[in-house]
Design a protein around this motif. Structure first.
Motif, PDB file in Angstrom:
ATOM      1  N   SER A 180       1.008  -1.097   0.033  1.00 61.31           N
ATOM      2  CA  SER A 180       0.100   0.177  -0.148  1.00 61.31           C
ATOM      3  C   SER A 180       0.851   1.138  -0.014  1.00 61.31           C
ATOM      4  O   SER A 180       0.379   2.185  -0.799  1.00 61.31           O
ATOM      5  CB  SER A 180      -0.889  -0.006   1.181  1.00 61.31           C
ATOM      6  OG  SER A 180      -1.590  -1.053   1.229  1.00 61.31           O
ATOM      7  N   LEU A 181       1.863   1.239   0.633  1.00 65.30           N
ATOM      8  CA  LEU A 181       2.840   2.518   0.746  1.00 65.30           C
ATOM      9  C   LEU A 181       3.433   2.621  -0.732  1.00 65.30           C
ATOM     10  O   LEU A 181       3.707   3.827  -1.140  1.00 65.30           O
ATOM     11  CB  LEU A 181       4.001   2.102   1.757  1.00 65.30           C
ATOM     12  CG  LEU A 181       4.980   3.161   2.093  1.00 65.30           C
ATOM     13  CD1 LEU A 181       4.329   4.459   2.537  1.00 65.30           C
ATOM     14  CD2 LEU A 181       6.124   2.656   3.136  1.00 65.30           C
ATOM     15  N   VAL A 182       4.014   1.563  -1.299  1.00 68.15           N
ATOM     16  CA  VAL A 182       4.563   1.659  -2.734  1.00 68.15           C
ATOM     17  C   VAL A 182       3.499   2.002  -3.434  1.00 68.15           C
ATOM     18  O   VAL A 182       3.880   3.282  -4.329  1.00 68.15           O
ATOM     19  CB  VAL A 182       5.134   0.332  -2.865  1.00 68.15           C
ATOM     20  CG1 VAL A 182       5.467   0.532  -4.491  1.00 68.15           C
ATOM     21  CG2 VAL A 182       6.334  -0.047  -2.191  1.00 68.15           C
ATOM     22  N   TRP A 183       2.492   1.773  -3.466  1.00 69.45           N
ATOM     23  CA  TRP A 183       1.388   2.294  -4.390  1.00 69.45           C
ATOM     24  C   TRP A 183       0.901   3.800  -4.171  1.00 69.45           C
ATOM     25  O   TRP A 183       0.654   4.338  -5.123  1.00 69.45           O
ATOM     26  CB  TRP A 183       0.205   1.213  -4.520  1.00 69.45           C
ATOM     27  CG  TRP A 183       0.316   0.145  -5.296  1.00 69.45           C
ATOM     28  CD1 TRP A 183       0.557  -0.860  -4.613  1.00 69.45           C
ATOM     29  CD2 TRP A 183       0.334   0.203  -6.857  1.00 69.45           C
ATOM     30  NE1 TRP A 183       0.564  -2.165  -6.093  1.00 69.45           N
ATOM     31  CE2 TRP A 183       0.568  -1.313  -7.075  1.00 69.45           C
ATOM     32  CE3 TRP A 183       0.497   0.989  -7.604  1.00 69.45           C
ATOM     33  CZ2 TRP A 183       0.668  -1.718  -8.574  1.00 69.45           C
ATOM     34  CZ3 TRP A 183       0.742   0.810  -9.109  1.00 69.45           C
ATOM     35  CH2 TRP A 183       0.645  -0.659  -9.475  1.00 69.45           C
ATOM     36  N   SER A 184       0.733   4.160  -2.787  1.00 75.11           N
ATOM     37  CA  SER A 184       0.485   5.406  -2.470  1.00 75.11           C
ATOM     38  C   SER A 184       1.688   6.361  -2.910  1.00 75.11           C
ATOM     39  O   SER A 184       1.376   7.447  -3.406  1.00 75.11           O
ATOM     40  CB  SER A 184       0.464   5.721  -0.926  1.00 75.11           C
ATOM     41  OG  SER A 184      -0.599   4.858  -0.652  1.00 75.11           O
ATOM     42  N   LEU A 231      -6.078   5.505 -10.538  1.00 78.78           N
ATOM     43  CA  LEU A 231      -5.790   3.881 -10.730  1.00 78.78           C
ATOM     44  C   LEU A 231      -4.581   3.462  -9.537  1.00 78.78           C
ATOM     45  O   LEU A 231      -5.132   2.258  -8.969  1.00 78.78           O
ATOM     46  CB  LEU A 231      -5.362   3.784 -12.019  1.00 78.78           C
ATOM     47  CG  LEU A 231      -6.386   3.827 -13.223  1.00 78.78           C
ATOM     48  CD1 LEU A 231      -5.595   3.742 -14.429  1.00 78.78           C
ATOM     49  CD2 LEU A 231      -7.460   2.821 -13.083  1.00 78.78           C
ATOM     50  N   CYS A 232      -3.805   4.076  -9.378  1.00 75.04           N
ATOM     51  CA  CYS A 232      -2.630   3.612  -8.467  1.00 75.04           C
ATOM     52  C   CYS A 232      -2.984   3.762  -7.015  1.00 75.04           C
ATOM     53  O   CYS A 232      -2.817   2.817  -6.251  1.00 75.04           O
ATOM     54  CB  CYS A 232      -1.024   4.576  -8.720  1.00 75.04           C
ATOM     55  SG  CYS A 232      -0.454   4.269 -10.220  1.00 75.04           S
ATOM     56  N   ILE A 233      -3.722   4.957  -6.438  1.00 72.68           N
ATOM     57  CA  ILE A 233      -4.126   4.827  -5.280  1.00 72.68           C
ATOM     58  C   ILE A 233      -5.131   3.813  -4.986  1.00 72.68           C
ATOM     59  O   ILE A 233      -5.173   3.427  -3.726  1.00 72.68           O
ATOM     60  CB  ILE A 233      -4.579   6.427  -4.853  1.00 72.68           C
ATOM     61  CG1 ILE A 233      -4.572   6.787  -3.331  1.00 72.68           C
ATOM     62  CG2 ILE A 233      -6.083   6.471  -5.680  1.00 72.68           C
ATOM     63  CD1 ILE A 233      -3.122   6.865  -2.750  1.00 72.68           C
ATOM     64  N   LEU A 236      -6.163   8.352   5.574  1.00 74.25           N
ATOM     65  CA  LEU A 236      -5.366   9.650   5.959  1.00 74.25           C
ATOM     66  C   LEU A 236      -3.606   9.341   5.639  1.00 74.25           C
ATOM     67  O   LEU A 236      -2.996  10.169   4.998  1.00 74.25           O
ATOM     68  CB  LEU A 236      -5.227   9.652   7.551  1.00 74.25           C
ATOM     69  CG  LEU A 236      -6.777  10.188   8.003  1.00 74.25           C
ATOM     70  CD1 LEU A 236      -6.579  10.194   9.462  1.00 74.25           C
ATOM     71  CD2 LEU A 236      -7.035  11.559   7.616  1.00 74.25           C
ATOM     72  N   TRP A 237      -3.245   8.168   5.950  1.00 74.99           N
ATOM     73  CA  TRP A 237      -1.830   7.823   5.543  1.00 74.99           C
ATOM     74  C   TRP A 237      -1.652   7.577   4.117  1.00 74.99           C
ATOM     75  O   TRP A 237      -0.551   8.020   3.429  1.00 74.99           O
ATOM     76  CB  TRP A 237      -1.429   6.459   6.237  1.00 74.99           C
ATOM     77  CG  TRP A 237      -0.935   6.445   7.779  1.00 74.99           C
ATOM     78  CD1 TRP A 237      -1.527   6.227   8.892  1.00 74.99           C
ATOM     79  CD2 TRP A 237       0.028   7.629   8.232  1.00 74.99           C
ATOM     80  NE1 TRP A 237      -0.920   6.330  10.100  1.00 74.99           N
ATOM     81  CE2 TRP A 237       0.190   7.353   9.519  1.00 74.99           C
ATOM     82  CE3 TRP A 237       0.898   8.015   7.639  1.00 74.99           C
ATOM     83  CZ2 TRP A 237       1.360   7.998  10.401  1.00 74.99           C
ATOM     84  CZ3 TRP A 237       1.889   8.965   8.273  1.00 74.99           C
ATOM     85  CH2 TRP A 237       2.047   8.936   9.662  1.00 74.99           C
ATOM     86  N   ALA A 238      -2.588   7.140   3.394  1.00 70.74           N
ATOM     87  CA  ALA A 238      -2.483   7.014   2.092  1.00 70.74           C
ATOM     88  C   ALA A 238      -2.353   8.321   1.438  1.00 70.74           C
ATOM     89  O   ALA A 238      -1.478   8.434   0.377  1.00 70.74           O
ATOM     90  CB  ALA A 238      -3.518   6.197   1.369  1.00 70.74           C
ATOM     91  N   SER A 239      -3.145   9.350   1.513  1.00 73.92           N
ATOM     92  CA  SER A 239      -2.899  10.404   0.988  1.00 73.92           C
ATOM     93  C   SER A 239      -1.825  11.439   1.377  1.00 73.92           C
ATOM     94  O   SER A 239      -0.872  11.947   0.608  1.00 73.92           O
ATOM     95  CB  SER A 239      -4.266  11.397   1.286  1.00 73.92           C
ATOM     96  OG  SER A 239      -4.508  11.468   2.615  1.00 73.92           O
ATOM     97  N   ALA A 266     -13.935   7.070  -0.706  1.00 75.07           N
ATOM     98  CA  ALA A 266     -15.126   6.680  -1.515  1.00 75.07           C
ATOM     99  C   ALA A 266     -14.733   5.478  -2.491  1.00 75.07           C
ATOM    100  O   ALA A 266     -15.506   4.612  -2.551  1.00 75.07           O
ATOM    101  CB  ALA A 266     -15.415   7.969  -2.368  1.00 75.07           C
ATOM    102  N   ALA A 267     -13.491   5.364  -2.934  1.00 73.41           N
ATOM    103  CA  ALA A 267     -13.087   4.470  -3.946  1.00 73.41           C
ATOM    104  C   ALA A 267     -13.007   3.175  -3.039  1.00 73.41           C
ATOM    105  O   ALA A 267     -13.304   1.992  -3.610  1.00 73.41           O
ATOM    106  CB  ALA A 267     -11.940   4.703  -4.585  1.00 73.41           C
TER     107      ALA A 267
END
Length: 280
Positions: A66-70, A165-167, A176-179, A228-229
């Motif tokens: 998840s970290l890499v894709w973010s 697509l990546c997120i 929160l962390w992803a953004s 939302a996604a």
């Protein structure tokens, strides 16, 4: 836990409001400073805000994937945002914002239709009506040829599609962390361009303030879009969130006195009519 059907739409429509306001401020600020330097400041303020909120709320830190894709999402989206701000600064906001939105929404919608299946005829009709609405908002209304900033708006839209697509591949990681982590990638890209392009210079206090507020709004939009996604379909979230140009157009009309024709009025009505079709 069962998620109420209207929750994804509520998050997406929140993104519409804050992204629309952020883009208006970004276009104004980028007219007064280098677009890449301005965008880097936007990313710093957004990263600081969302990282602080994630720590305060003790949100779980994302796993490695998840970290890499973010970070990848942020790298693509950060460059796209800089190009977008530059296109807003050089052209008509009421035109270039919807063009970027249409391109950014179309690609993930097609990909999701293949990956998750046909969304249903009512949703599909909503996509079409929303597309028509955004096109009416964005169409050129004179014979002056291709509007300035349109090419960069298309490139920005492609970058936004890459971000969506990546997120989405970040999965159920904390929004929160992803953004916040996505802004790390954004800052790495735009910061490198600022340093190697020798764009680093003093920024007027007013422009700095605009960039900070734009960054807070932008990352808030990203966080609610991610949520939302996560709890709904990606194509629904993308199409609804991509109605943000309506807000940008209205603000440009009010504060910059940009042309606001009957066609654009009809376009915004069509865009609003599409909301219940997609969200219901």
């Amino acid at each position: 836990m069962l998620i109420p059907a209207h929750y994804p739409a509520a998050y997406s429509l929140t993104a519409v409001g804050v992204w629309g306001a952020s883009d208006f401020l970004g276009g104004v600020g980028a007219r007064r400073a280098n677009a890449f330097l301005f965008t880097a400041i936007v990313h710093i303020s957004g990263m600081a805000l969302m990282g602080t909120l994630a720590l305060i709320t003790h949100a779980p830190f994302p796993g490695n994937a998840s970290l890499v894709w973010s970070v990848i999402a942020g790298s693509v989206g950060g460059l796209a945002l800089a190009l977008f701000y530059r296109s807003l600064a050089s052209g008509n906001m009421g035109l270039v914002a919807p063009v970027a939105a249409v391109v950014g929404a179309a690609i993930p919608t097609i990909v999701t239709a293949f990956a998750e299946g046909f969304p249903g005829y009512r949703h599909a009709l909503g996509f079409v009506v929303a597309g028509i609405g955004v096109w009416l908002i964005s169409r050129a209304e004179d014979d002056s040829g291709r509007p300035e900033g349109l090419g960069m708006a298309v490139l920005a839209g492609i970058g936004f599609a890459g971000f969506y697509l990546c997120i989405h591949r970040a999965g159920d990681a904390s929004a929160l962390w992803a953004s916040a982590c996505s802004r790390v990638g954004s800052l790495l890209v735009t910061g490198a361009i600022v340093l190697f392009g020798r764009y680093l210079r003093a920024v007027p206090a007013l422009v700095l303030g605009i960039a900070v507020v734009a960054g807070i709004l932008d990352i808030t939009g990203s966080a609610v879009f991610i949520r939302a996604a996560q709890i709904g379909r990606l194509d629904d979230a993308v199409v609804l969130s991509s109605l943000y140009p309506a807000v940008t157009v209205v603000l440009a009309r009010i504060f910059l006195h940009e042309h606001f024709s009957h066609a654009r009025t009809i376009g915004m009505v069509a865009a609003l009519a599409a909301v219940p079709m997609i969200a219901g």
